[in-house]
Design a protein around this motif. Structure first.
Motif, PDB file in Angstrom:
ATOM      1  N   VAL A 183      23.636  67.334  36.496  1.00  0.00           N
ATOM      2  CA  VAL A 183      24.554  67.434  35.433  1.00  0.00           C
ATOM      3  C   VAL A 183      25.990  67.910  35.853  1.00  0.00           C
ATOM      4  CG1 VAL A 183      23.193  67.026  33.687  1.00  0.00           C
ATOM      5  CG2 VAL A 183      23.272  69.244  34.268  1.00  0.00           C
ATOM      6  N   PHE A 184      26.119  67.885  37.170  1.00  0.00           N
ATOM      7  CA  PHE A 184      27.550  68.752  37.884  1.00  0.00           C
ATOM      8  C   PHE A 184      28.675  67.832  37.444  1.00  0.00           C
ATOM      9  CE2 PHE A 184      30.616  68.087  41.538  1.00  0.00           C
ATOM     10  CZ  PHE A 184      30.836  69.425  41.220  1.00  0.00           C
ATOM     11  N   CYS A 185      29.523  68.465  36.638  1.00  0.00           N
ATOM     12  CA  CYS A 185      30.581  67.867  35.815  1.00  0.00           C
ATOM     13  C   CYS A 185      32.015  67.450  36.675  1.00  0.00           C
ATOM     14  CB  CYS A 185      31.059  68.666  34.604  1.00  0.00           C
ATOM     15  SG  CYS A 185      31.517  70.474  35.041  1.00  0.00           S
ATOM     16  N   GLY A 186      31.666  67.884  38.022  1.00  0.00           N
ATOM     17  CA  GLY A 186      33.123  67.439  38.886  1.00  0.00           C
ATOM     18  C   GLY A 186      33.732  68.735  38.939  1.00  0.00           C
ATOM     19  N   SER A 187      35.060  68.479  39.612  1.00  0.00           N
ATOM     20  CA  SER A 187      36.036  69.776  39.703  1.00  0.00           C
ATOM     21  C   SER A 187      36.896  69.971  38.908  1.00  0.00           C
ATOM     22  CB  SER A 187      36.457  69.469  41.161  1.00  0.00           C
ATOM     23  OG  SER A 187      37.211  68.177  41.265  1.00  0.00           O
ATOM     24  N   GLU A 188      36.965  68.869  37.850  1.00  0.00           N
ATOM     25  CA  GLU A 188      38.141  68.791  36.900  1.00  0.00           C
ATOM     26  C   GLU A 188      37.734  67.516  36.074  1.00  0.00           C
ATOM     27  OE1 GLU A 188      42.049  68.722  38.085  1.00  0.00           O
ATOM     28  OE2 GLU A 188      41.751  67.084  39.722  1.00  0.00           O
ATOM     29  N   PRO A 189      38.374  67.490  35.024  1.00  0.00           N
ATOM     30  CA  PRO A 189      38.258  66.248  34.114  1.00  0.00           C
ATOM     31  C   PRO A 189      38.755  65.058  35.056  1.00  0.00           C
ATOM     32  CG  PRO A 189      39.408  67.934  32.747  1.00  0.00           C
ATOM     33  CD  PRO A 189      39.129  68.405  34.068  1.00  0.00           C
ATOM     34  N   GLU A 190      37.911  64.134  34.875  1.00  0.00           N
ATOM     35  CA  GLU A 190      38.486  62.821  35.773  1.00  0.00           C
ATOM     36  C   GLU A 190      38.802  63.193  37.096  1.00  0.00           C
ATOM     37  OE1 GLU A 190      41.609  60.771  33.668  1.00  0.00           O
ATOM     38  OE2 GLU A 190      40.999  61.203  31.725  1.00  0.00           O
ATOM     39  N   SER A 191      37.996  63.868  37.649  1.00  0.00           N
ATOM     40  CA  SER A 191      37.943  64.270  39.147  1.00  0.00           C
ATOM     41  C   SER A 191      37.444  62.918  40.015  1.00  0.00           C
ATOM     42  CB  SER A 191      37.079  65.505  39.550  1.00  0.00           C
ATOM     43  OG  SER A 191      35.795  65.374  39.291  1.00  0.00           O
ATOM     44  N   GLU A 192      36.652  62.105  39.254  1.00  0.00           N
ATOM     45  CA  GLU A 192      36.271  60.902  39.859  1.00  0.00           C
ATOM     46  C   GLU A 192      36.840  59.570  39.804  1.00  0.00           C
ATOM     47  OE1 GLU A 192      33.299  62.210  42.109  1.00  0.00           O
ATOM     48  OE2 GLU A 192      34.295  63.802  41.079  1.00  0.00           O
ATOM     49  N   PRO A 193      37.025  58.889  40.790  1.00  0.00           N
ATOM     50  CA  PRO A 193      37.602  57.838  40.608  1.00  0.00           C
ATOM     51  C   PRO A 193      37.144  56.600  39.745  1.00  0.00           C
ATOM     52  CG  PRO A 193      36.564  57.703  42.985  1.00  0.00           C
ATOM     53  CD  PRO A 193      36.318  59.152  42.125  1.00  0.00           C
ATOM     54  N   GLU A 194      35.763  56.570  39.469  1.00  0.00           N
ATOM     55  CA  GLU A 194      35.199  55.828  38.858  1.00  0.00           C
ATOM     56  C   GLU A 194      35.537  56.253  37.106  1.00  0.00           C
ATOM     57  OE1 GLU A 194      33.370  57.457  40.846  1.00  0.00           O
ATOM     58  OE2 GLU A 194      32.401  56.040  42.507  1.00  0.00           O
ATOM     59  N   THR A 195      35.278  57.478  36.946  1.00  0.00           N
ATOM     60  CA  THR A 195      35.812  57.911  35.786  1.00  0.00           C
ATOM     61  C   THR A 195      37.417  57.870  35.223  1.00  0.00           C
ATOM     62  OG1 THR A 195      34.496  59.916  36.160  1.00  0.00           O
ATOM     63  CG2 THR A 195      35.653  60.046  34.202  1.00  0.00           C
ATOM     64  N   ARG A 196      37.985  57.983  36.372  1.00  0.00           N
ATOM     65  CA  ARG A 196      39.412  57.674  36.142  1.00  0.00           C
ATOM     66  C   ARG A 196      39.942  56.228  35.873  1.00  0.00           C
ATOM     67  NH1 ARG A 196      40.635  61.201  40.648  1.00  0.00           N
ATOM     68  NH2 ARG A 196      40.895  59.278  41.816  1.00  0.00           N
ATOM     69  N   ALA A 197      39.175  55.433  36.453  1.00  0.00           N
ATOM     70  CA  ALA A 197      39.299  53.959  36.548  1.00  0.00           C
ATOM     71  C   ALA A 197      39.118  53.509  34.899  1.00  0.00           C
ATOM     72  CB  ALA A 197      38.583  52.926  37.430  1.00  0.00           C
ATOM     73  N   VAL A 198      38.095  54.112  34.556  1.00  0.00           N
ATOM     74  CA  VAL A 198      37.706  53.632  32.991  1.00  0.00           C
ATOM     75  C   VAL A 198      38.597  54.387  32.139  1.00  0.00           C
ATOM     76  CG1 VAL A 198      35.988  53.976  31.392  1.00  0.00           C
ATOM     77  CG2 VAL A 198      35.211  53.133  33.506  1.00  0.00           C
ATOM     78  N   GLU A 241      41.660  55.304  32.546  1.00  0.00           N
ATOM     79  CA  GLU A 241      43.101  55.077  32.450  1.00  0.00           C
ATOM     80  C   GLU A 241      43.251  53.595  31.851  1.00  0.00           C
ATOM     81  OE1 GLU A 241      44.370  54.848  36.539  1.00  0.00           O
ATOM     82  OE2 GLU A 241      44.704  57.196  36.664  1.00  0.00           O
ATOM     83  N   PHE A 242      42.350  52.795  31.913  1.00  0.00           N
ATOM     84  CA  PHE A 242      42.286  51.309  31.279  1.00  0.00           C
ATOM     85  C   PHE A 242      41.917  51.920  29.777  1.00  0.00           C
ATOM     86  CE2 PHE A 242      39.850  47.961  29.600  1.00  0.00           C
ATOM     87  CZ  PHE A 242      40.888  46.751  29.831  1.00  0.00           C
ATOM     88  N   ILE A 243      41.144  52.535  29.225  1.00  0.00           N
ATOM     89  CA  ILE A 243      40.777  52.656  27.798  1.00  0.00           C
ATOM     90  C   ILE A 243      41.885  53.349  27.117  1.00  0.00           C
ATOM     91  CG2 ILE A 243      39.504  54.071  26.241  1.00  0.00           C
ATOM     92  CD1 ILE A 243      37.811  51.852  27.536  1.00  0.00           C
ATOM     93  N   ARG A 244      42.638  54.465  27.841  1.00  0.00           N
ATOM     94  CA  ARG A 244      43.864  55.079  27.222  1.00  0.00           C
ATOM     95  C   ARG A 244      44.903  53.978  27.106  1.00  0.00           C
ATOM     96  NH1 ARG A 244      42.912  60.008  30.108  1.00  0.00           N
ATOM     97  NH2 ARG A 244      43.690  58.999  32.164  1.00  0.00           N
TER      98      ARG A 244
END
Ligand SMILES: *[C@@H]1O[C@H](CO)[C@@H](O)[C@H](O)[C@H]1NC(C)=O
Ligand SMILES: *[C@@H]1O[C@H](CO)[C@@H](O)[C@H](O)[C@H]1NC(C)=O
Ligand SMILES: *[C@@H]1O[C@H](CO)[C@@H](O)[C@H](O)[C@H]1NC(C)=O
Ligand SMILES: *[C@@H]1O[C@H](CO)[C@@H](O)[C@H](O)[C@H]1NC(C)=O
Ligand SMILES: *[C@@H]1O[C@H](CO)[C@@H](O)[C@H](O)[C@H]1NC(C)=O
Length: 453
Positions: A280-295, A297-300
């Motif tokens: 359950v590692f949450c990454g280095s910051e919110p949306e640090s991961e490209p997959e999270t960011r892709a989703v 950005e699109f949803i926003r």
């Protein structure tokens, strides 16, 4: 000595097929325990941390609770030691899965379906590796070009393209979007299987089923069949129980962020780990991961058109509403609960599978950074996580013969939610114009009244 080690290692890499570097779980067991006292909880936490056992439910040792189910995988060499220790502490247990590897082998398709087979008729009752799902998406777009487009969403960490399918009838009427993503957690194979089933059901039936036809006049369906593509591939090729994505941390000494802890909703506050080797590692910051960011950005970009955000997981048989940690309940909590319960009732009606409905903070465990919470926070009114079958009997290793019943029952829950969106969220009174289900009885009664008089 170093030289011979090197040779052994490179020989190991060369062994083909099943014996390649795929992690094996031979005779590992999954135990079911319901601790009764705080002392038992403490002992289980101690066993977990000293023997490095693999918690399936809950995911974090601090969430082990007296009176609540615990599912834990014990590596084969430790099984006897763990059972002895449980006996000594009078903690009763039941073996859920006697041999994890045997079950993992069962969920693999018996014969690898070739690309030819994909063309001749896709088998929806098997699990499919990513290359087949990519090909399936292409086929679906070609076969239903009047309705479906495959759109690019972004790239994964390992540089693979993420596509979502847009099912959309050409129309100049204002429409609402229903978003559904699957496979954010790699090992939850039933989830991508459901996204594919869902698309198939809509497309095969929209001409003959007036309800689906009506939906499509006013709703666009956006389906992301596999969100965590790198992780999904890793779960097929290397580690069947992999959960996270595959981005390296700490100079590649550990891998993977839990993408469902990486969204910008109370990020990093509870139910997460900052240790990159944790599940359950949450990454280095919110949306640090490209997959999270892709989703994200699109949803926003689309958020004002999206009425409903669904994210499909396993396992546990739950429909989870916002929020994952006990901040104040969402303003439309009553609506969320009412619609969720209606969906669960429709699901249960099919095969009797029982579901719970509610926020994780009440019916599961507290967590933060989930896409469901984030989607609701940015203004999407209906947002749910589905935890599909089962309740732990097979856990992440749900046998392929349960794909069909699981998808059939889940379909009923999802269409119940779509029906609600159709009735309550369409702009400009589309409902009245088309005389939909809600208005139908009214229309009928007018017609009948006329006939009688
Ligand atoms: C696409 O259509 C072909 C020809 O009818 C069919 O054989 C194939 O199974 C279809 N593919 C999918 C994924 O539906
Ligand atoms: C990663 O490696 C670089 C170069 O070897 C080093 O300077 C850096 O401190 C390392 N970072 C971590 C987090 O270990
Ligand atoms: C996360 O949300 C906060 C406000 O809640 C905002 O200040 C910050 O910029 C957001 N971060 C990202 C990556 O969107
Ligand atoms: C979540 O946190 C709240 C507040 O700390 C606590 O009251 C509640 O019991 C927690 N929920 C679960 C399921 O642990
Ligand atoms: C799951 O549900 C089935 C049927 O309702 C029950 O027999 C079984 O014991 C349950 N398993 C667990 C792990 O709770």
């Amino acid at each position: 000595m170093w030289l011979s080690l090197g040779i052994v290692f490179s020989l190991g890499m060369l062994i083909p097929g099943k014996l390649s570097l795929k992690l094996q779980y031979d005779r590992d067991q999954v135990l079911h325990i319901v601790p009764e006292t705080f002392q038992q909880v403490q002992h289980l936490q101690l066993l977990h941390s000293t023997l490095l056992l693999d918690l399936w439910k809950p995911l974090m040792p601090e969430d082990i609770t007296a009176g609540e189910d615990l599912h834990i995988r014990v590596p084969a060499p430790l099984v006897q030691e763990v059972k002895d220790s449980l006996d000594q502490h009078m903690i009763s247990y039941r073996v859920l899965i006697p041999d994890v590897q045997e079950l993992a082998d069962l969920s693999m398709p018996r014969e690898r379906s070739s690309h030819k087979q994909v063309r001749e008729g896709y088998v929806y009752t098997q699990y499919h590796p990513m290359e087949e799902i990519y090909e399936w998406m292409t086929q679906i777009q070609e076969n239903y070009s009047e309705l479906v487009t495959q759109n690019f969403l972004g790239m994964t960490f390992e540089n693979r393209p993420m596509y979502y399918l847009q099912i959309s009838q050409p129309s100049n009427k204002p429409k609402k979007i229903i978003w559904m993503d699957c496979g954010i957690h790699a090992r939850e194979w039933i989830s991508p299987a459901f996204c594919q089933w869902f698309v198939k059901e809509i497309l095969q039936n929209y001409k003959s089923d007036p309800k689906i036809r009506r939906f499509l006049q006013h709703l666009d369906l956006y389906v992301l069949p596999v969100l965590n593509i790198d992780g999904y591939i890793y779960s097929w090729k290397t580690d069947r129980l992999w959960r996270k994505n595959r981005s390296p941390y700490m100079n590649g000494t550990c891998y993977g962020t839990d993408l469902n802890r990486n969204f910008n909703s109370s990020w990093g506050s509870i139910g997460v780990s900052f240790d990159c080797s944790s599940n359950v590692f949450c990454g280095s910051e919110p949306e640090s991961e490209p997959e999270t960011r892709a989703v994200a950005e699109f949803i926003r970009r689309k958020k004002s058109d999206i009425a409903c955000f669904l994210t499909i997981h396993s396992y546990g048989q739950l429909i989870l509403s916002p929020y994952g940690s006990t901040t104040k309940p969402p303003s439309n909590n009553e609506e969320l609960m009412q619609v969720g319960k209606k969906a669960a009732a429709a699901l249960t009606g099919k095969y009797g599978t029982s579901y719970k409905v509610g926020p994780p903070s009440l019916i599961l465990y507290n967590n933060s950074g989930s896409s469901r919470d984030w989607a609701h926070m940015i203004g999407i009114p209906l947002s749910y996580t589905f935890e599909l079958r089962d309740n732990g009997t097979y856990g992440f290793l749900l046998p392929a013969d349960q794909i069909q019943p699981t998808c059939e029952e889940t379909m009923l829950a999802v269409t119940t939610i779509m029906d609600y969106v159709y009735q309550e969220y369409l702009p400009g009174g589309a409902v009245v114009l088309t005389c939909s289900s809600l208005a139908l009885s009214l229309c009928l009664s007018i017609v009948l009244t006329w006939t009688v008089y």
